[in-house]
Write a protein that holds these residues in place. Structure first.
Motif, PDB file in Angstrom:
ATOM      1  N   TYR A 106      -7.683  11.164   3.489  1.00  0.00           N
ATOM      2  CA  TYR A 106      -7.407  10.442   2.237  1.00  0.00           C
ATOM      3  C   TYR A 106      -7.595  11.155   1.085  1.00  0.00           C
ATOM      4  O   TYR A 106      -7.623  12.552   1.332  1.00  0.00           O
ATOM      5  N   LYS A 150      -0.467   5.370 -10.865  1.00  0.00           N
ATOM      6  CA  LYS A 150      -1.384   4.404 -10.223  1.00  0.00           C
ATOM      7  C   LYS A 150      -2.286   3.798 -11.098  1.00  0.00           C
ATOM      8  O   LYS A 150      -2.737   2.680 -11.085  1.00  0.00           O
ATOM      9  N   GLN A 186      -4.982  -3.040   3.736  1.00  0.00           N
ATOM     10  CA  GLN A 186      -4.261  -3.323   2.479  1.00  0.00           C
ATOM     11  C   GLN A 186      -5.109  -2.830   1.284  1.00  0.00           C
ATOM     12  O   GLN A 186      -6.260  -3.262   1.033  1.00  0.00           O
ATOM     13  N   LEU A 187      -4.618  -2.014   0.496  1.00  0.00           N
ATOM     14  CA  LEU A 187      -5.468  -1.313  -0.879  1.00  0.00           C
ATOM     15  C   LEU A 187      -5.267  -2.455  -1.895  1.00  0.00           C
ATOM     16  O   LEU A 187      -4.287  -3.181  -1.963  1.00  0.00           O
ATOM     17  N   ARG A 188      -6.494  -2.694  -2.650  1.00  0.00           N
ATOM     18  CA  ARG A 188      -6.267  -3.593  -3.634  1.00  0.00           C
ATOM     19  C   ARG A 188      -6.809  -3.201  -4.903  1.00  0.00           C
ATOM     20  O   ARG A 188      -7.860  -2.441  -4.822  1.00  0.00           O
ATOM     21  N   VAL A 247     -10.956   0.897   2.746  1.00  0.00           N
ATOM     22  CA  VAL A 247     -10.253   1.975   3.427  1.00  0.00           C
ATOM     23  C   VAL A 247     -10.918   3.051   3.662  1.00  0.00           C
ATOM     24  O   VAL A 247     -10.740   3.809   4.701  1.00  0.00           O
ATOM     25  N   GLN A 248     -11.798   3.625   2.824  1.00  0.00           N
ATOM     26  CA  GLN A 248     -12.547   5.032   3.108  1.00  0.00           C
ATOM     27  C   GLN A 248     -13.393   4.598   4.283  1.00  0.00           C
ATOM     28  O   GLN A 248     -13.469   5.603   5.131  1.00  0.00           O
ATOM     29  N   MET A 307      -0.872   2.062  -1.325  1.00  0.00           N
ATOM     30  CA  MET A 307      -1.731   3.015  -1.006  1.00  0.00           C
ATOM     31  C   MET A 307      -1.821   4.184  -1.923  1.00  0.00           C
ATOM     32  O   MET A 307      -0.717   4.665  -2.250  1.00  0.00           O
ATOM     33  N   THR A 308      -2.849   4.737  -2.081  1.00  0.00           N
ATOM     34  CA  THR A 308      -2.953   5.924  -2.758  1.00  0.00           C
ATOM     35  C   THR A 308      -2.921   7.194  -1.597  1.00  0.00           C
ATOM     36  O   THR A 308      -2.330   7.125  -0.523  1.00  0.00           O
ATOM     37  N   MET A 366     -11.104   4.130  -5.853  1.00  0.00           N
ATOM     38  CA  MET A 366      -9.694   4.218  -5.063  1.00  0.00           C
ATOM     39  C   MET A 366      -9.835   5.624  -4.115  1.00  0.00           C
ATOM     40  O   MET A 366      -9.938   6.868  -4.641  1.00  0.00           O
ATOM     41  N   PRO A 367      -9.400   5.443  -3.007  1.00  0.00           N
ATOM     42  CA  PRO A 367      -9.114   4.108  -2.286  1.00  0.00           C
ATOM     43  C   PRO A 367     -10.509   3.345  -2.268  1.00  0.00           C
ATOM     44  O   PRO A 367     -11.406   3.775  -2.267  1.00  0.00           O
ATOM     45  N   SER A 368     -10.131   2.089  -1.828  1.00  0.00           N
ATOM     46  CA  SER A 368     -11.244   0.993  -1.801  1.00  0.00           C
ATOM     47  C   SER A 368     -12.270   1.508  -0.760  1.00  0.00           C
ATOM     48  O   SER A 368     -11.812   2.200   0.040  1.00  0.00           O
TER      49      SER A 368
END
Length: 436
Positions: free
Chosen positions: A363, A388, A317-319, A157-158, A328-329, A152-154
């Protein structure tokens, strides 16, 4: 090092707790650490916060400010400081009994270690750090992040944030203001071709940045005139940074260094706080200035929040590990200010007015600036990461068909009475990684 499970001495004073059966397993949460420029054990933090929760923190987690080594690698008696990436999970360890904290040093990152936890938060070390450790190490860390399924984040996203053209292109589509930009991709860039593009856009000064990079490495501020007179300047840059996947080339914004750059912190898409800094080159004493809270000029703060909120919309979208969408983180949006002539032929900012623009998105591994704040942010960050983790555990339980009552406990903050246990501390064998 996976921390022993033990109840904190002040357990009875925490009103929100309730006890559950020992048959319920704690939520195993990994935190990837490696900062050495974001101290919490610092006189500035002690003006607003209480560091006593770190009095029993093992010294192996502290960093020598001179050598930037963890103390396990220093001479006996060397003093060090705990940084934000260690302090946050340690606070969780001391205050949230339903969470089993796993502090993961950089050299301990592996697919097996990551998969042993329900979720792993990138809070210090990340793929950008691995870039500096060679291609084999980069491939190893990248594979772990891409395939573990619970980072996290996935990874999506990274990677979107690492490759700046990804989010900057999306931001342009969304109408978020940015400095005039050219992307120079590894596959087809040349010094001559880039300079021709810059001249065609009408720029006089420009800056060179890089994707998959941090700590201002690869940054250069150049003029068209000097590059025309001395073509080796760009040629040498291209040769030195030949492996970089893309250069991010932007018109230099004159007002950027003399105005506040305002950095907004967001979690779950909600604004938390901001810090603003002014470059050392533009201050009277030659020292970088950092202000927070109501010391940030309102005009700068409100525009930074406005632009930052819009910028969040560009992110994937964060999953959760089961594929369910979750908020989102940590995301940090950095917003600059222009107040003079911009020469780009396609950009029409009024030089007589301030124009605020997005400079960068970062992030979880970024600098938190906790010691500079006017309030104690440690409980805030601990709560956000703990909640979270519970949210993700509830999603995982739901996917596994867990009873509704168990899912409610995970999501609602149930707390486990931890049995006393002890493990021998692991030895850190590498220096701490620099923070951004």
């Amino acid at each position: 090092l996976k921390l022993p499970l033990r109840p904190p001495p002040h357990q009875s004073r925490i009103a929100h707790r309730r006890t559950i059966s020992l048959s319920d397993m704690p939520i195993k949460v990994g935190f990837l650490v490696g900062k050495d420029t974001d101290p919490v054990e610092d006189p500035k933090y002690e003006k607003v916060g209480d560091t006593s929760f770190m009095k029993d923190l093992p010294d192996q987690y502290r960093v020598d400010p001179d050598s930037h080594e963890y103390l396990k690698n220093c001479e006996e008696g060397t003093a060090g400081q705990a940084h934000a990436d260690v302090a946050i999970p340690w606070y969780i360890h001391k205050h949230y009994e339903d969470i089993e904290v796993d502090i993961i040093f950089p050299e301990d990152i592996s697919l097996k270690r990551l998969r042993s936890n329900v979720v792993n938060f990138v809070i210090g070390y990340d793929v950008i750090n691995a870039v500096f450790e060679g291609k084999d190490r980069l491939a190893e860390v990248t594979n772990a992040f891409k395939t573990c399924g619970n980072i996290m984040p996935s990874w999506e996203v990274q990677e979107f944030i690492y490759m700046k053209s990804s989010y900057m292109t999306k931001l342009k589509e969304l109408g978020v203001p940015m400095a005039p930009t050219i992307f120079a991709y590894k596959a087809d860039r040349t010094p001559e071709g880039l300079l021709a593009q810059i001249k065609e856009r009408g720029w006089k000064m420009f800056v060179m940045k890089q994707s998959y990079m941090a700590f201002s490495l690869g940054f250069a501020k150049l003029s068209v005139e000097e590059c025309e007179q001395n073509p080796s300047i760009l040629k040498d840059y291209f040769e030195e940074h030949t492996d970089c996947p893309e250069y991010v080339v932007q018109e230099a914004i004159e007002g950027f260094v003399r105005n506040w750059e305002t950095r907004c912190f967001w979690f779950n898409g909600e604004f938390l706080y901001a810090i603003a800094n002014k470059a050392a080159v533009s201050t009277d004493d030659g020292v970088e200035q950092i202000v927070t809270g109501d010391d940030i000029p309102e005009e700068f703060l409100e525009n930074a929040k406005r632009i930052g909120k819009e910028a969040l919309k560009c992110l994937p979208q964060l999953r959760a590990p089961n594929g369910e969408p979750i908020p989102m983180t940590l995301i940090r949006t950095d917003v600059g200010c222009a107040d003079s002539q911009v020469y780009d032929k396609d950009t029409h900012w009024d030089p007589a007015k301030k124009t605020f623009f997005l400079n960068e998105i970062e992030y979880g591994g970024t600098t938190y600036f906790i010691r500079h704040l006017k309030f104690d942010a440690m409980p805030l960050w601990a709560r956000l990461y703990a909640e979270k983790a519970r949210e993700i555990q509830a999603k995982v339980d739901e996917a596994a068909g867990a009873p509704a009552a168990k899912r409610a406990k995970a999501a609602g903050g149930a707390v486990l009475k931890k049995p006393a246990a002890a493990r021998a501390p692991e030895v850190l064998k590498r220096p701490a990684a620099a923070a951004r």
